[in-house]
Design a protein around this motif. Structure first.
Motif, PDB file in Angstrom:
ATOM      1  N   LEU A  65      63.050  22.755  71.120  1.00  0.00           N
ATOM      2  CA  LEU A  65      62.182  22.361  72.220  1.00  0.00           C
ATOM      3  C   LEU A  65      60.755  22.819  71.915  1.00  0.00           C
ATOM      4  CD1 LEU A  65      64.460  23.282  75.256  1.00  0.00           C
ATOM      5  CD2 LEU A  65      64.058  21.023  74.280  1.00  0.00           C
ATOM      6  N   PRO A  66      59.772  22.235  72.564  1.00  0.00           N
ATOM      7  CA  PRO A  66      58.390  22.637  72.308  1.00  0.00           C
ATOM      8  C   PRO A  66      58.177  24.123  72.559  1.00  0.00           C
ATOM      9  CG  PRO A  66      58.460  20.615  73.601  1.00  0.00           C
ATOM     10  CD  PRO A  66      59.862  21.138  73.539  1.00  0.00           C
ATOM     11  N   GLU A  67      57.335  24.715  71.733  1.00  0.00           N
ATOM     12  CA  GLU A  67      57.029  26.128  71.928  1.00  0.00           C
ATOM     13  C   GLU A  67      56.220  26.296  73.205  1.00  0.00           C
ATOM     14  OE1 GLU A  67      55.404  28.194  68.644  1.00  0.00           O
ATOM     15  OE2 GLU A  67      56.705  27.247  67.169  1.00  0.00           O
ATOM     16  N   GLY A  68      56.421  27.424  73.860  1.00  0.00           N
ATOM     17  CA  GLY A  68      55.694  27.721  75.085  1.00  0.00           C
ATOM     18  C   GLY A  68      56.070  29.080  75.597  1.00  0.00           C
ATOM     19  N   ASP A  69      55.512  29.467  76.747  1.00  0.00           N
ATOM     20  CA  ASP A  69      55.878  30.757  77.306  1.00  0.00           C
ATOM     21  C   ASP A  69      57.283  30.671  77.894  1.00  0.00           C
ATOM     22  OD1 ASP A  69      55.665  29.480  79.794  1.00  0.00           O
ATOM     23  OD2 ASP A  69      53.676  30.285  80.194  1.00  0.00           O
ATOM     24  N   ASN A  70      57.773  31.796  78.396  1.00  0.00           N
ATOM     25  CA  ASN A  70      59.152  31.864  78.859  1.00  0.00           C
ATOM     26  C   ASN A  70      59.430  30.871  79.974  1.00  0.00           C
ATOM     27  OD1 ASN A  70      61.750  33.310  78.628  1.00  0.00           O
ATOM     28  ND2 ASN A  70      61.335  33.853  80.760  1.00  0.00           N
ATOM     29  N   THR A  71      58.504  30.748  80.925  1.00  0.00           N
ATOM     30  CA  THR A  71      58.704  29.831  82.042  1.00  0.00           C
ATOM     31  C   THR A  71      58.777  28.390  81.561  1.00  0.00           C
ATOM     32  OG1 THR A  71      57.583  31.309  83.614  1.00  0.00           O
ATOM     33  CG2 THR A  71      57.754  28.982  84.217  1.00  0.00           C
ATOM     34  N   ALA A  72      57.894  28.039  80.634  1.00  0.00           N
ATOM     35  CA  ALA A  72      57.905  26.675  80.104  1.00  0.00           C
ATOM     36  C   ALA A  72      59.201  26.374  79.375  1.00  0.00           C
ATOM     37  CB  ALA A  72      56.704  26.478  79.171  1.00  0.00           C
ATOM     38  N   MET A  73      59.702  27.349  78.618  1.00  0.00           N
ATOM     39  CA  MET A  73      60.957  27.141  77.904  1.00  0.00           C
ATOM     40  C   MET A  73      62.124  26.974  78.873  1.00  0.00           C
ATOM     41  SD  MET A  73      60.651  26.935  74.605  1.00  0.00           S
ATOM     42  CE  MET A  73      62.225  27.466  73.918  1.00  0.00           C
ATOM     43  N   LEU A  74      62.130  27.748  79.943  1.00  0.00           N
ATOM     44  CA  LEU A  74      63.192  27.621  80.938  1.00  0.00           C
ATOM     45  C   LEU A  74      63.143  26.246  81.606  1.00  0.00           C
ATOM     46  CD1 LEU A  74      63.139  31.155  82.619  1.00  0.00           C
ATOM     47  CD2 LEU A  74      64.837  30.261  81.011  1.00  0.00           C
ATOM     48  N   GLY A 133      77.199  47.468  56.463  1.00  0.00           N
ATOM     49  CA  GLY A 133      77.455  46.081  56.069  1.00  0.00           C
ATOM     50  C   GLY A 133      77.877  45.190  57.210  1.00  0.00           C
ATOM     51  N   VAL A 134      77.609  45.583  58.473  1.00  0.00           N
ATOM     52  CA  VAL A 134      77.945  44.733  59.606  1.00  0.00           C
ATOM     53  C   VAL A 134      77.111  43.463  59.527  1.00  0.00           C
ATOM     54  CG1 VAL A 134      77.842  44.519  62.105  1.00  0.00           C
ATOM     55  CG2 VAL A 134      78.612  46.654  61.076  1.00  0.00           C
ATOM     56  N   SER A 135      77.759  42.333  59.715  1.00  0.00           N
ATOM     57  CA  SER A 135      77.081  41.050  59.549  1.00  0.00           C
ATOM     58  C   SER A 135      76.909  40.345  60.878  1.00  0.00           C
ATOM     59  CB  SER A 135      77.898  40.148  58.614  1.00  0.00           C
ATOM     60  OG  SER A 135      77.380  38.841  58.612  1.00  0.00           O
ATOM     61  N   THR A 136      75.745  39.734  61.073  1.00  0.00           N
ATOM     62  CA  THR A 136      75.551  38.842  62.214  1.00  0.00           C
ATOM     63  C   THR A 136      75.462  37.408  61.755  1.00  0.00           C
ATOM     64  OG1 THR A 136      73.150  39.068  62.071  1.00  0.00           O
ATOM     65  CG2 THR A 136      74.311  40.599  63.520  1.00  0.00           C
ATOM     66  N   ASP A 137      75.647  37.177  60.462  1.00  0.00           N
ATOM     67  CA  ASP A 137      75.506  35.835  59.913  1.00  0.00           C
ATOM     68  C   ASP A 137      76.862  35.218  59.652  1.00  0.00           C
ATOM     69  OD1 ASP A 137      72.718  35.758  59.865  1.00  0.00           O
ATOM     70  OD2 ASP A 137      72.674  36.935  58.010  1.00  0.00           O
ATOM     71  N   THR A 138      77.246  34.263  60.482  1.00  0.00           N
ATOM     72  CA  THR A 138      78.443  33.486  60.202  1.00  0.00           C
ATOM     73  C   THR A 138      78.050  32.086  59.769  1.00  0.00           C
ATOM     74  OG1 THR A 138      78.596  32.893  62.534  1.00  0.00           O
ATOM     75  CG2 THR A 138      79.835  34.801  61.817  1.00  0.00           C
ATOM     76  N   ALA A 139      76.758  31.904  59.518  1.00  0.00           N
ATOM     77  CA  ALA A 139      76.262  30.601  59.102  1.00  0.00           C
ATOM     78  C   ALA A 139      74.859  30.763  58.549  1.00  0.00           C
ATOM     79  CB  ALA A 139      76.246  29.653  60.300  1.00  0.00           C
ATOM     80  N   PRO A 140      74.302  29.728  57.924  1.00  0.00           N
ATOM     81  CA  PRO A 140      72.955  29.822  57.396  1.00  0.00           C
ATOM     82  C   PRO A 140      71.928  29.999  58.502  1.00  0.00           C
ATOM     83  CG  PRO A 140      74.111  27.886  56.544  1.00  0.00           C
ATOM     84  CD  PRO A 140      74.933  28.440  57.644  1.00  0.00           C
ATOM     85  N   ALA A 141      70.782  30.530  58.166  1.00  0.00           N
ATOM     86  CA  ALA A 141      69.727  30.723  59.152  1.00  0.00           C
ATOM     87  C   ALA A 141      69.222  29.383  59.664  1.00  0.00           C
ATOM     88  CB  ALA A 141      68.573  31.507  58.536  1.00  0.00           C
ATOM     89  N   ALA A 142      68.771  29.375  60.923  1.00  0.00           N
ATOM     90  CA  ALA A 142      68.252  28.149  61.517  1.00  0.00           C
ATOM     91  C   ALA A 142      66.869  27.831  60.973  1.00  0.00           C
ATOM     92  CB  ALA A 142      68.177  28.301  63.041  1.00  0.00           C
ATOM     93  N   ALA A 143      66.489  26.586  61.065  1.00  0.00           N
ATOM     94  CA  ALA A 143      65.147  26.197  60.673  1.00  0.00           C
ATOM     95  C   ALA A 143      64.139  26.831  61.613  1.00  0.00           C
ATOM     96  CB  ALA A 143      65.029  24.677  60.703  1.00  0.00           C
ATOM     97  N   ALA A 144      62.927  27.009  61.120  1.00  0.00           N
ATOM     98  CA  ALA A 144      61.893  27.645  61.928  1.00  0.00           C
ATOM     99  C   ALA A 144      61.590  26.783  63.146  1.00  0.00           C
ATOM    100  CB  ALA A 144      60.632  27.828  61.096  1.00  0.00           C
ATOM    101  N   GLY A 145      61.202  27.442  64.247  1.00  0.00           N
ATOM    102  CA  GLY A 145      60.859  26.725  65.467  1.00  0.00           C
ATOM    103  C   GLY A 145      61.624  27.266  66.651  1.00  0.00           C
ATOM    104  N   GLU A 146      61.183  26.895  67.845  1.00  0.00           N
ATOM    105  CA  GLU A 146      61.809  27.359  69.060  1.00  0.00           C
ATOM    106  C   GLU A 146      63.121  26.615  69.293  1.00  0.00           C
ATOM    107  OE1 GLU A 146      60.977  29.746  71.128  1.00  0.00           O
ATOM    108  OE2 GLU A 146      59.199  30.339  70.004  1.00  0.00           O
ATOM    109  N   ARG A 147      64.167  27.362  69.577  1.00  0.00           N
ATOM    110  CA  ARG A 147      65.459  26.764  69.909  1.00  0.00           C
ATOM    111  C   ARG A 147      65.985  27.383  71.189  1.00  0.00           C
ATOM    112  NH1 ARG A 147      68.447  23.305  67.157  1.00  0.00           N
ATOM    113  NH2 ARG A 147      67.859  22.750  65.028  1.00  0.00           N
ATOM    114  N   THR A 148      66.761  26.604  71.898  1.00  0.00           N
ATOM    115  CA  THR A 148      67.477  27.115  73.055  1.00  0.00           C
ATOM    116  C   THR A 148      68.786  26.355  73.155  1.00  0.00           C
ATOM    117  OG1 THR A 148      67.245  27.721  75.404  1.00  0.00           O
ATOM    118  CG2 THR A 148      66.554  25.501  74.768  1.00  0.00           C
TER     119      THR A 148
END
Length: 374
Positions: free
Chosen positions: A106-115, A73-88
């Motif tokens: 932020l716009p979806e993209g590869d790792n370099t683009a996200m950075l 029963g270990v929980s990682t949820d201390t809040a509701p799930a985020a909306a779908a999409g890329e977040r940083t």
């Protein structure tokens, strides 16, 4: 790239019968003064620290659970799930001049683009300025561009900016380094940062000559107080206080690096600093009551840190302000290897926050911190 879950923006803690400030949802009061770069001796030594002081634990990162954890029963949820999409998560300057983590879509993209996009969000009046919450802004000079970014096998991010990077105010030099470093080291697989401008590696910052002879890590600290003991006689810990948006409608968390006497247990020292509350930081609010006492901190063999608190205001362990409990979880995660945390209050094994989460069970640091409306 880390995919993260949000903390609740504003809990019912504001409705509790506790001393409130007049600015926003302060739980137990706030103090106001300046946060400036530390004495030059401290700063020089902090920049030379490697793997010491505030650990680069990636407090915003997910904690992986095995099947046994899930069954228990270990929980990682201390809040509701985020909306779908890329977040940083990026570190922006708030209305009080402090750097705070803010979760952005932020716009979806590869790792370099996200950075690249995560750093572009730090540019004043840049392409993502309209996507930032009201009252927050980037600290990189207007016109700054990320020409290239690579991450090597040693988890070092090498970032090349254009010459506009040099057009900052001298007083902002350290804040710029902190924002870049904490933004990038919050991402998977990055532990250090090296800066280049127009094809040349920086060995020092151009205006205040801050040395850059070694990679920047979270040992740099963040939101340091202006005055503090020399690092040779102290250790650095980072704690999470609460603040409120300028209109008082939303609460968010702000990391602050503090100096404590060397040789202390890191987690105990950090939690005692959290209980002590803000010293001279602008706009920060107490997350503990004046009666809160730290009884013990125990790290179990299962990797769960148990924090035992006493506070007569919450004798039955129910209705405890979520901001109080989340600050404990964030602070423990920041000063440990992203440990799971369970909290005891006045000996009670069930500790229910105003967000209806039982912190008496192991929880992880939230994967998204400070999801604020635009």
């Amino acid at each position: 790239m880390k995919h993260m879950k949000p903390i609740r923006g504003l809990s019912a803690a504001c409705l509790l019968a506790v001393p409130l400030t007049l600015s926003g949802c302060g739980l137990f009061g706030s103090e106001s003064a300046s946060v400036d770069p530390p004495p030059s001796e401290v700063e020089a030594q902090m920049l030379q620290v490697s793997g010491e002081g505030t650990p680069d634990t990636g407090v915003l990162g997910p904690v992986a659970l095995d099947e046994a954890d899930l069954a228990a029963g270990v929980s990682t949820d201390t809040a509701p799930a985020a909306a779908a999409g890329e977040r940083t998560t990026v570190f922006l300057e708030d209305g009080n001049g402090l750097l705070a983590p803010v979760s952005l879509s932020l716009p979806e993209g590869d790792n370099t683009a996200m950075l690249k996009d995560s750093l572009a969000a730090l540019v004043s009046k840049g392409q993502y300025a309209s996507a930032l919450p009201e009252g927050f802004k980037g600290v990189l000079p207007a016109g700054t561009e990320v020409k290239n970014i690579t991450v090597d096998k040693d988890k070092l991010a090498v970032v090349e900016f254009n010459s506009k990077f040099n057009d900052y105010e001298p007083a902002d030099e350290r804040k710029i380094l902190e924002a870049i470093t904490w933004t990038l080291t919050g991402q998977d697989g990055i532990q250090g940062v090296q800066l280049w401008v127009d094809g040349k590696k920086l060995t020092e910052m151009p205006l205040q000559d801050t040395p850059l002879d070694r990679p920047l890590t979270r040992a740099l600290g963040i939101n340091l107080p202006k005055h503090g003991p020399l690092l040779m006689n102290s250790s650095a810990v980072t704690v999470y206080f609460s603040a409120a948006t300028s209109d008082g409608t939303h609460q968010y968390y702000v990391p602050v690096t503090r100096f404590v006497p060397a040789g202390q247990d890191t987690l105990k020292a950090a939690l005692n600093e959290l209980i002590a509350g803000p010293e001279s930081e602008k706009g920060l609010e107490m997350v503990m009551t004046q009666e809160t006492v730290l009884d013990s901190v125990e790290a179990g063999q299962n990797g769960v840190v148990t924090v035992s608190l006493n506070d007569d205001m919450f004798t039955d362990g129910k209705g405890v302000p979520a901001e109080m409990l989340e600050s404990v979880v964030l602070t423990v995660a920041q000063n440990s290897d992203d440990a799971l945390v369970q909290i005891r209050m006045n000996g009670q094994k069930t500790v229910t926050g105003t967000n209806n989460v039982d912190y008496g069970q192991p929880v992880s640091a939230p994967e998204y911190v400070n999801v604020l409306p635009l």
